[in-house]
Design a protein around this motif. Sequence first.
Motif, PDB file in Angstrom:
ATOM      1  N   LEU A   1      -6.054 -10.181  10.108  1.00 21.69           N
ATOM      2  CA  LEU A   1      -6.608  -9.680  11.367  1.00 21.69           C
ATOM      3  C   LEU A   1      -5.906 -10.263  12.586  1.00 21.69           C
ATOM      4  O   LEU A   1      -5.804  -9.596  13.620  1.00 21.69           O
ATOM      5  N   GLN A   2      -5.410 -11.483  12.483  1.00 17.81           N
ATOM      6  CA  GLN A   2      -4.714 -12.108  13.611  1.00 17.81           C
ATOM      7  C   GLN A   2      -3.522 -11.279  14.060  1.00 17.81           C
ATOM      8  O   GLN A   2      -3.234 -11.181  15.251  1.00 17.81           O
TER       9      GLN A   2
ATOM     10  N   ARG B   1      -2.720  -6.915  -3.659  1.00 22.77           N
ATOM     11  CA  ARG B   1      -2.619  -8.371  -3.858  1.00 22.77           C
ATOM     12  C   ARG B   1      -1.395  -8.958  -3.162  1.00 22.77           C
ATOM     13  O   ARG B   1      -0.848  -9.963  -3.572  1.00 22.77           O
ATOM     14  N   ARG B   2      -0.969  -8.303  -2.088  1.00 28.84           N
ATOM     15  CA  ARG B   2       0.103  -8.837  -1.252  1.00 28.84           C
ATOM     16  C   ARG B   2      -0.500  -9.917  -0.366  1.00 28.84           C
ATOM     17  O   ARG B   2      -1.708  -9.982  -0.168  1.00 28.84           O
ATOM     18  N   SER B   3       0.340 -10.763   0.192  1.00 28.89           N
ATOM     19  CA  SER B   3      -0.165 -11.842   1.034  1.00 28.89           C
ATOM     20  C   SER B   3      -0.843 -11.272   2.277  1.00 28.89           C
ATOM     21  O   SER B   3      -0.549 -10.158   2.711  1.00 28.89           O
ATOM     22  N   ALA B   4      -1.731 -12.051   2.824  1.00 29.88           N
ATOM     23  CA  ALA B   4      -2.480 -11.621   4.013  1.00 29.88           C
ATOM     24  C   ALA B   4      -1.544 -11.325   5.176  1.00 29.88           C
ATOM     25  O   ALA B   4      -1.772 -10.373   5.929  1.00 29.88           O
ATOM     26  N   SER B   5      -0.499 -12.112   5.334  1.00 28.62           N
ATOM     27  CA  SER B   5       0.431 -11.868   6.442  1.00 28.62           C
ATOM     28  C   SER B   5       1.179 -10.557   6.245  1.00 28.62           C
ATOM     29  O   SER B   5       1.435  -9.835   7.210  1.00 28.62           O
ATOM     30  N   VAL B   6       1.528 -10.219   5.005  1.00 24.66           N
ATOM     31  CA  VAL B   6       2.204  -8.944   4.730  1.00 24.66           C
ATOM     32  C   VAL B   6       1.269  -7.778   5.031  1.00 24.66           C
ATOM     33  O   VAL B   6       1.663  -6.798   5.676  1.00 24.66           O
ATOM     34  N   VAL B   7       0.023  -7.875   4.598  1.00 26.55           N
ATOM     35  CA  VAL B   7      -0.952  -6.810   4.855  1.00 26.55           C
ATOM     36  C   VAL B   7      -1.168  -6.652   6.356  1.00 26.55           C
ATOM     37  O   VAL B   7      -1.136  -5.542   6.891  1.00 26.55           O
ATOM     38  N   GLY B   8      -1.362  -7.754   7.060  1.00 29.33           N
ATOM     39  CA  GLY B   8      -1.578  -7.695   8.503  1.00 29.33           C
ATOM     40  C   GLY B   8      -0.389  -7.122   9.245  1.00 29.33           C
ATOM     41  O   GLY B   8      -0.542  -6.267  10.126  1.00 29.33           O
ATOM     42  N   ASN B   9       0.809  -7.557   8.896  1.00 23.07           N
ATOM     43  CA  ASN B   9       2.013  -7.039   9.554  1.00 23.07           C
ATOM     44  C   ASN B   9       2.245  -5.571   9.234  1.00 23.07           C
ATOM     45  O   ASN B   9       2.740  -4.818  10.069  1.00 23.07           O
TER      46      ASN B   9
END
Length: 90
Positions: A25-26, A54-62
């Motif tokens: 979300l950031q 199951r990708r990293s949170a930063s990948v999903v957010g970006n």
Amino acid sequence: MHVVDAMSKVDLEAATSVEELAVALQSTANMARVNGVGFEELLGMVGSVSEATRRSASVVGNSFKTIFSRLTNVAAGKMTDDQGEALSRF
């Protein structure tokens, strides 16, 4: 308190954590807001994609940030098709 409750609910229902949701979300919340996507809707999207990929949170957010950025450009008429016509007309 609503934010914490909503994030906790997604944490319990999806294979993701509050920490992962916060990281995603950031990077995407502002672009989502610009595109008229509400907090709960964004939270649901992030939770679903995070659980499914199951990708990293930063990948999903970006990824969502990129999608929303491109939608903004399409709406503003900044993106064109192969013939040079604005995609915003579709």
